[in-house]
Design a protein around this motif. Structure first.
Motif, short mmCIF file in Angstrom:
data_model
loop_
_atom_site.label_atom_id
_atom_site.label_comp_id
_atom_site.label_asym_id
_atom_site.label_seq_id
_atom_site.Cartn_x
_atom_site.Cartn_y
_atom_site.Cartn_z
N LEU A 80 0.85 -1.20 0.00
CA LEU A 80 0.00 0.00 0.00
C LEU A 80 0.88 1.25 0.00
N MET A 81 0.67 2.12 -0.99
CA MET A 81 1.47 3.34 -1.10
C MET A 81 0.72 4.58 -0.64
N ASP A 82 -0.59 4.65 -0.90
CA ASP A 82 -1.34 5.86 -0.55
C ASP A 82 -2.82 5.55 -0.52
N SER A 83 -3.57 6.39 0.18
CA SER A 83 -5.03 6.27 0.24
C SER A 83 -5.62 7.67 0.12
N VAL A 84 -6.65 7.80 -0.70
CA VAL A 84 -7.25 9.10 -0.99
C VAL A 84 -8.76 8.98 -0.95
N GLY A 85 -9.41 9.96 -0.36
CA GLY A 85 -10.86 10.04 -0.38
C GLY A 85 -11.31 11.16 -1.30
N VAL A 86 -12.38 10.93 -2.06
CA VAL A 86 -12.89 11.91 -3.03
C VAL A 86 -14.38 12.12 -2.79
N ASP A 87 -14.81 13.38 -2.81
CA ASP A 87 -16.22 13.73 -2.68
C ASP A 87 -16.71 14.22 -4.04
N TYR A 88 -17.66 13.49 -4.65
CA TYR A 88 -18.19 13.84 -5.97
C TYR A 88 -19.51 14.58 -5.88
N LEU A 89 -19.77 15.24 -4.76
CA LEU A 89 -21.07 15.90 -4.56
C LEU A 89 -21.41 16.87 -5.68
N THR A 90 -20.45 17.67 -6.12
CA THR A 90 -20.70 18.68 -7.14
C THR A 90 -20.13 18.30 -8.50
N TYR A 91 -19.76 17.06 -8.67
CA TYR A 91 -19.17 16.62 -9.94
C TYR A 91 -20.24 16.66 -11.03
N PRO A 92 -19.91 17.18 -12.22
CA PRO A 92 -20.94 17.34 -13.26
C PRO A 92 -21.49 16.04 -13.81
N ARG A 98 -21.67 9.13 -3.77
CA ARG A 98 -21.07 10.44 -3.52
C ARG A 98 -19.57 10.34 -3.27
N PHE A 99 -19.15 9.35 -2.47
CA PHE A 99 -17.75 9.25 -2.06
C PHE A 99 -17.06 8.08 -2.77
N ALA A 100 -15.77 8.26 -2.96
CA ALA A 100 -14.92 7.17 -3.47
C ALA A 100 -13.67 7.13 -2.63
N LEU A 101 -13.25 5.92 -2.31
CA LEU A 101 -11.98 5.69 -1.63
C LEU A 101 -11.05 5.03 -2.62
N LEU A 102 -9.86 5.59 -2.76
CA LEU A 102 -8.87 5.05 -3.70
C LEU A 102 -7.63 4.62 -2.92
N HIS A 103 -7.27 3.36 -3.08
CA HIS A 103 -6.03 2.84 -2.52
C HIS A 103 -5.03 2.64 -3.66
N ASN A 104 -3.85 3.20 -3.49
CA ASN A 104 -2.77 3.08 -4.48
C ASN A 104 -1.91 1.88 -4.09
N ILE A 105 -1.95 0.82 -4.91
CA ILE A 105 -1.27 -0.44 -4.62
C ILE A 105 -0.13 -0.64 -5.63
N TYR A 106 1.05 -0.96 -5.11
CA TYR A 106 2.25 -0.99 -5.96
C TYR A 106 3.09 -2.23 -5.66
N HIS A 107 3.70 -2.78 -6.73
CA HIS A 107 4.59 -3.93 -6.57
C HIS A 107 6.03 -3.43 -6.69
N PRO A 108 6.83 -3.52 -5.62
CA PRO A 108 8.17 -2.92 -5.64
C PRO A 108 9.17 -3.63 -6.53
N ARG A 109 8.90 -4.87 -6.94
CA ARG A 109 9.86 -5.60 -7.76
C ARG A 109 9.61 -5.44 -9.26
N ASP A 110 8.36 -5.66 -9.68
CA ASP A 110 8.09 -5.57 -11.12
C ASP A 110 7.42 -4.24 -11.49
N HIS A 111 7.18 -3.37 -10.50
CA HIS A 111 6.72 -2.00 -10.72
C HIS A 111 5.31 -1.91 -11.31
#
Length: 235
Positions: A80-92, A98-111
């Protein structure tokens, strides 16, 4: 093959690893031969997930399956490299929730890299914490909880990490009221938002003695000098 080059069992240095066993399934995680491409389309299909239409490789994960998917990725060597929350309440454009959770997952050997997107709805959305899978989720999830208001079930210490304890609401939600507060720093400096903003926009020197992007102090005799740039332009 000589004894110096023969691979050994890390749990028992006196035992050689059978060469035919490398790359085969171990436990519940499939350890396949190192991929020759960073494409994760096959990986997403292998996990039984739907690929999302996004700029980066992204898989949509049902909230109830998030921890299971994370465990499967960990067994394949991902972290796990990062986690981000997004609010799409006013998204066109209309989104599944309304909400999205994004987890950034990375493999350190094969990238290889894949983002896990979890759609969440409700004023107080809940989702399983990934702390039991990756300890790195500790502060990442606390930040998302603080700024977006997503609750992580199973987190051992879910509390604010950036904003004051007495601040009501979550600053990165689209319905959070915008405002400014005068700030008194520990060294005695007092920051007035209006004066600071005027200095940064170049309307006047402001509290800092600097004018906008030129970044020149009020002692400068000329205002028509070009902005200070590093050689070759901005980095």
């Amino acid at each position: 093959m000589s004894d110096k080059t023969r691979p050994q069992d890390p749990n028992n240095p006196n035992m050689d690893v059978p060469l035919a066993g490398l790359g085969q399934q171990v436990g519940t995680g499939a350890h396949l031969a190192a991929p020759t491409t960073r494409d994760v389309t096959a990986l997403i299909a292998e996990l039984g997930l739907q690929e999302d239409d996004a700029a980066e490789p992204t898989a949509v994960v049902p909230a109830a399956q998030l921890r299971q998917v994370a465990q499967a990725l960990k067994e394949r060597g991902f972290m796990l490299m990062d986690s981000v929350g997004v609010d799409y309440l006013t998204y066109p454009e209309l989104k599944p929730a309304r909400f999205a959770l994004l987890h950034n997952i990375y493999h350190p050997r094969d990238h290889r890299r894949v983002f896990l997107r979890v759609w969440l709805d409700g004023e107080e959305p809940h989702v399983d914490s990934l702390y039991p899978v990756w300890r790195a989720a500790n502060y990442l999830e606390r930040e998302v909880y603080d700024l977006v208001g997503i609750h992580f079930d199973g987190h051992p210490d879910l509390r604010k990490v950036l904003t004051p304890d007495d601040l009501e609401g979550h600053p990165l939600r689209k319905d959070f009221p915008l405002g400014e507060s005068p700030t008194l720093f520990n060294d005695g400096r007092f920051l007035d938002p209006a004066a600071f903003r005027a200095g940064m926009t170049g309307q006047q020197t402001g509290l800092t003695g600097w004018r906008g992007s030129l970044r020149r102090g009020h002692t400068e005799a000329r205002d028509d000098l070009p902005a200070v740039m590093p050689e070759g332009g901005p980095k």
